[in-house]
Design a protein around this motif. Structure first.
Motif, PDB file in Angstrom:
ATOM      1  N   GLY A  41      11.386   8.283  -4.727  1.00  0.00           N
ATOM      2  CA  GLY A  41      10.458   7.847  -5.771  1.00  0.00           C
ATOM      3  C   GLY A  41      10.937   8.258  -7.154  1.00  0.00           C
ATOM      4  N   TRP A  42      11.507   9.449  -7.248  1.00  0.00           N
ATOM      5  CA  TRP A  42      12.047   9.932  -8.520  1.00  0.00           C
ATOM      6  C   TRP A  42      13.175   9.021  -8.990  1.00  0.00           C
ATOM      7  CZ3 TRP A  42      16.487  13.509  -9.430  1.00  0.00           C
ATOM      8  CH2 TRP A  42      16.497  14.028 -10.726  1.00  0.00           C
ATOM      9  N   HIS A  43      14.080   8.674  -8.072  1.00  0.00           N
ATOM     10  CA  HIS A  43      15.166   7.757  -8.421  1.00  0.00           C
ATOM     11  C   HIS A  43      14.591   6.385  -8.818  1.00  0.00           C
ATOM     12  CE1 HIS A  43      18.262  10.562  -7.469  1.00  0.00           C
ATOM     13  NE2 HIS A  43      18.196  10.445  -6.157  1.00  0.00           N
ATOM     14  N   ALA A  47      14.960   3.935 -12.213  1.00  0.00           N
ATOM     15  CA  ALA A  47      15.378   2.529 -12.156  1.00  0.00           C
ATOM     16  C   ALA A  47      14.389   1.619 -12.879  1.00  0.00           C
ATOM     17  CB  ALA A  47      15.539   2.093 -10.697  1.00  0.00           C
ATOM     18  N   HIS A  48      13.123   2.023 -12.927  1.00  0.00           N
ATOM     19  CA  HIS A  48      12.076   1.215 -13.568  1.00  0.00           C
ATOM     20  C   HIS A  48      11.567   1.849 -14.869  1.00  0.00           C
ATOM     21  CE1 HIS A  48      12.172  -0.289  -9.418  1.00  0.00           C
ATOM     22  NE2 HIS A  48      11.984  -1.447 -10.029  1.00  0.00           N
ATOM     23  N   THR A  49      12.301   2.829 -15.379  1.00  0.00           N
ATOM     24  CA  THR A  49      11.994   3.543 -16.632  1.00  0.00           C
ATOM     25  C   THR A  49      10.525   3.943 -16.731  1.00  0.00           C
ATOM     26  OG1 THR A  49      11.760   1.477 -17.892  1.00  0.00           O
ATOM     27  CG2 THR A  49      13.939   2.541 -17.904  1.00  0.00           C
ATOM     28  N   ARG A  50      10.023   4.502 -15.634  1.00  0.00           N
ATOM     29  CA  ARG A  50       8.655   5.017 -15.652  1.00  0.00           C
ATOM     30  C   ARG A  50       8.652   6.439 -16.206  1.00  0.00           C
ATOM     31  NH1 ARG A  50       8.308   1.850 -10.551  1.00  0.00           N
ATOM     32  NH2 ARG A  50       9.107   3.632  -9.406  1.00  0.00           N
ATOM     33  N   PRO A  51       7.740   6.748 -17.138  1.00  0.00           N
ATOM     34  CA  PRO A  51       7.674   8.095 -17.714  1.00  0.00           C
ATOM     35  C   PRO A  51       7.479   9.191 -16.674  1.00  0.00           C
ATOM     36  CG  PRO A  51       6.354   6.571 -19.005  1.00  0.00           C
ATOM     37  CD  PRO A  51       6.791   5.834 -17.759  1.00  0.00           C
ATOM     38  N   ARG A  74      15.040  19.696 -19.231  1.00  0.00           N
ATOM     39  CA  ARG A  74      14.248  18.473 -19.071  1.00  0.00           C
ATOM     40  C   ARG A  74      14.037  17.773 -20.408  1.00  0.00           C
ATOM     41  NH1 ARG A  74       8.071  18.872 -18.036  1.00  0.00           N
ATOM     42  NH2 ARG A  74       8.284  19.520 -20.188  1.00  0.00           N
ATOM     43  N   ASP A  75      13.614  18.506 -21.419  1.00  0.00           N
ATOM     44  CA  ASP A  75      13.301  17.873 -22.698  1.00  0.00           C
ATOM     45  C   ASP A  75      14.552  17.347 -23.402  1.00  0.00           C
ATOM     46  OD1 ASP A  75      10.632  18.332 -22.166  1.00  0.00           O
ATOM     47  OD2 ASP A  75      10.520  20.123 -23.414  1.00  0.00           O
ATOM     48  N   GLN A  76      15.668  18.033 -23.269  1.00  0.00           N
ATOM     49  CA  GLN A  76      16.927  17.524 -23.832  1.00  0.00           C
ATOM     50  C   GLN A  76      17.348  16.245 -23.109  1.00  0.00           C
ATOM     51  OE1 GLN A  76      19.206  21.065 -23.044  1.00  0.00           O
ATOM     52  NE2 GLN A  76      19.137  21.742 -25.188  1.00  0.00           N
ATOM     53  N   PHE A  77      17.193  16.242 -21.806  1.00  0.00           N
ATOM     54  CA  PHE A  77      17.546  15.070 -21.005  1.00  0.00           C
ATOM     55  C   PHE A  77      16.649  13.890 -21.383  1.00  0.00           C
ATOM     56  CE2 PHE A  77      17.462  13.149 -16.507  1.00  0.00           C
ATOM     57  CZ  PHE A  77      18.568  12.349 -16.750  1.00  0.00           C
ATOM     58  N   LYS A  78      15.379  14.159 -21.551  1.00  0.00           N
ATOM     59  CA  LYS A  78      14.430  13.109 -21.941  1.00  0.00           C
ATOM     60  C   LYS A  78      14.809  12.518 -23.301  1.00  0.00           C
ATOM     61  CE  LYS A  78       9.458  12.298 -22.285  1.00  0.00           C
ATOM     62  NZ  LYS A  78       8.128  12.923 -22.146  1.00  0.00           N
ATOM     63  N   ALA A  79      15.188  13.365 -24.247  1.00  0.00           N
ATOM     64  CA  ALA A  79      15.606  12.879 -25.569  1.00  0.00           C
ATOM     65  C   ALA A  79      16.872  12.041 -25.456  1.00  0.00           C
ATOM     66  CB  ALA A  79      15.815  14.058 -26.519  1.00  0.00           C
ATOM     67  N   TRP A  80      17.841  12.488 -24.649  1.00  0.00           N
ATOM     68  CA  TRP A  80      19.077  11.738 -24.456  1.00  0.00           C
ATOM     69  C   TRP A  80      18.781  10.370 -23.835  1.00  0.00           C
ATOM     70  CZ3 TRP A  80      21.215   9.777 -19.990  1.00  0.00           C
ATOM     71  CH2 TRP A  80      22.518   9.255 -20.104  1.00  0.00           C
ATOM     72  N   ALA A  81      17.853  10.324 -22.890  1.00  0.00           N
ATOM     73  CA  ALA A  81      17.555   9.092 -22.155  1.00  0.00           C
ATOM     74  C   ALA A  81      16.603   8.148 -22.902  1.00  0.00           C
ATOM     75  CB  ALA A  81      16.960   9.446 -20.794  1.00  0.00           C
ATOM     76  N   ARG A  82      16.006   8.601 -23.987  1.00  0.00           N
ATOM     77  CA  ARG A  82      15.016   7.795 -24.715  1.00  0.00           C
ATOM     78  C   ARG A  82      15.483   6.354 -24.971  1.00  0.00           C
ATOM     79  NH1 ARG A  82      13.647  11.065 -28.712  1.00  0.00           N
ATOM     80  NH2 ARG A  82      11.900  11.864 -27.497  1.00  0.00           N
ATOM     81  N   PRO A  83      16.718   6.118 -25.450  1.00  0.00           N
ATOM     82  CA  PRO A  83      17.144   4.731 -25.696  1.00  0.00           C
ATOM     83  C   PRO A  83      17.092   3.852 -24.444  1.00  0.00           C
ATOM     84  CG  PRO A  83      18.694   6.276 -26.698  1.00  0.00           C
ATOM     85  CD  PRO A  83      17.744   7.088 -25.878  1.00  0.00           C
ATOM     86  N   PHE A  84      17.397   4.438 -23.288  1.00  0.00           N
ATOM     87  CA  PHE A  84      17.332   3.676 -22.040  1.00  0.00           C
ATOM     88  C   PHE A  84      15.887   3.289 -21.731  1.00  0.00           C
ATOM     89  CE2 PHE A  84      21.130   6.338 -21.672  1.00  0.00           C
ATOM     90  CZ  PHE A  84      22.089   5.391 -21.355  1.00  0.00           C
ATOM     91  N   TRP A  85      14.985   4.249 -21.899  1.00  0.00           N
ATOM     92  CA  TRP A  85      13.570   3.989 -21.620  1.00  0.00           C
ATOM     93  C   TRP A  85      13.015   2.958 -22.615  1.00  0.00           C
ATOM     94  CZ3 TRP A  85      15.281   7.034 -18.112  1.00  0.00           C
ATOM     95  CH2 TRP A  85      14.507   7.366 -17.007  1.00  0.00           C
ATOM     96  N   GLU A  86      13.445   3.045 -23.866  1.00  0.00           N
ATOM     97  CA  GLU A  86      12.950   2.116 -24.885  1.00  0.00           C
ATOM     98  C   GLU A  86      13.384   0.685 -24.621  1.00  0.00           C
ATOM     99  OE1 GLU A  86      14.196   3.892 -28.590  1.00  0.00           O
ATOM    100  OE2 GLU A  86      12.477   5.282 -28.592  1.00  0.00           O
ATOM    101  N   ARG A  87      14.562   0.497 -24.046  1.00  0.00           N
ATOM    102  CA  ARG A  87      14.992  -0.866 -23.740  1.00  0.00           C
ATOM    103  C   ARG A  87      14.584  -1.309 -22.333  1.00  0.00           C
ATOM    104  NH1 ARG A  87      21.053   0.890 -23.688  1.00  0.00           N
ATOM    105  NH2 ARG A  87      21.475   0.856 -21.461  1.00  0.00           N
ATOM    106  N   GLY A  88      13.946  -0.382 -21.589  1.00  0.00           N
ATOM    107  CA  GLY A  88      13.410  -0.725 -20.266  1.00  0.00           C
ATOM    108  C   GLY A  88      14.444  -0.834 -19.163  1.00  0.00           C
ATOM    109  N   ALA A  90      17.352   1.762 -17.269  1.00  0.00           N
ATOM    110  CA  ALA A  90      18.076   3.025 -17.166  1.00  0.00           C
ATOM    111  C   ALA A  90      19.100   2.906 -16.049  1.00  0.00           C
ATOM    112  CB  ALA A  90      17.104   4.178 -16.938  1.00  0.00           C
ATOM    113  N   TRP A  91      19.135   3.854 -15.166  1.00  0.00           N
ATOM    114  CA  TRP A  91      20.106   3.887 -14.078  1.00  0.00           C
ATOM    115  C   TRP A  91      19.380   3.665 -12.759  1.00  0.00           C
ATOM    116  CZ3 TRP A  91      19.088   7.576 -17.669  1.00  0.00           C
ATOM    117  CH2 TRP A  91      18.259   8.628 -17.280  1.00  0.00           C
ATOM    118  N   SER A  92      20.158   3.227 -11.786  1.00  0.00           N
ATOM    119  CA  SER A  92      19.587   2.945 -10.473  1.00  0.00           C
ATOM    120  C   SER A  92      20.407   3.673  -9.412  1.00  0.00           C
ATOM    121  CB  SER A  92      19.597   1.436 -10.217  1.00  0.00           C
ATOM    122  OG  SER A  92      19.054   1.149  -8.956  1.00  0.00           O
TER     123      SER A  92
END
Length: 169
Positions: A41-43, A47-51, A74-88, A90-92
């Motif tokens: 579920g975490w993975h 894949a679906h850029t769920r918060p 966690r918070d550094q990773f979240k900041a790094w990944a923000r552009p992926f989440w914003e475009r909807g 990420a990784w699968s």
């Protein structure tokens, strides 16, 4: 008794009494299914850029990516990944196989997995803490699965890349 043998015996005894040795010889199947559902579920959240993806990482949790610079809280990773989440997008990661181990009281789980990813086959390992209300990722490390026969070529390519002067951004 030979001093070296005595020291080795003491070291082995210490290891055998530690948390790894105390893992369930045969993990509880229902608990392992629960762990697998959480990690899968975490993975899927990524894949679906769920918060919820980041909510499943402990506040002090660590994520280590494939690049040597990718060691994040966690918070550094979240900041790094923000552009992926914003475009909807990420990784699968999809598990090909996973081994799950846990402490006798089920408060900690550690696992290793092989994954199908956009980078090809990767390997990862992780540590989960059971909060009693669910799991939190305390530590996760992702790596590329490089065949041994290719290691020398990759090592040379990495050395050449790292020898280049840093470019200004």
């Amino acid at each position: 008794m030979n001093p070296s043998l005595a020291l080795a015996t003491l070291a082995a005894a210490a290891l055998l009494s530690g948390p790894v040795a105390q893992a369930q010889a045969v993990p509880d199947a229902a608990f392992v299914r629960e762990v697998n559902a959480f990690v899968d579920g975490w993975h899927d959240d990524a894949a679906h850029t769920r918060p919820a993806y980041f909510d499943k990482i402990a506040p002090q949790g660590v994520y280590i990516g494939t690049d040597k610079t990718e060691i994040w809280t966690r918070d550094q990773f979240k900041a790094w990944a923000r552009p992926f989440w914003e475009r909807g997008k990420a990784w699968s990661f999809t598990a090909q196989k996973r081994n799950v181990y846990h402490s006798p009281d089920r408060s900690y789980v550690w696992f290793d997995e092989q994954l199908t990813t956009q980078m090809g086959t990767c390997q990862a390992s992780g540590v989960l803490r059971n909060t009693g209300k669910g799991f939190l990722v305390e530590h996760y490390q992702l790596s590329l699965a490089v065949p041994n026969a290719l290691n020398a070529g990759f090592a040379k390519a990495i050395a050449k890349y790292e020898a280049k002067p840093a470019t200004k951004k």
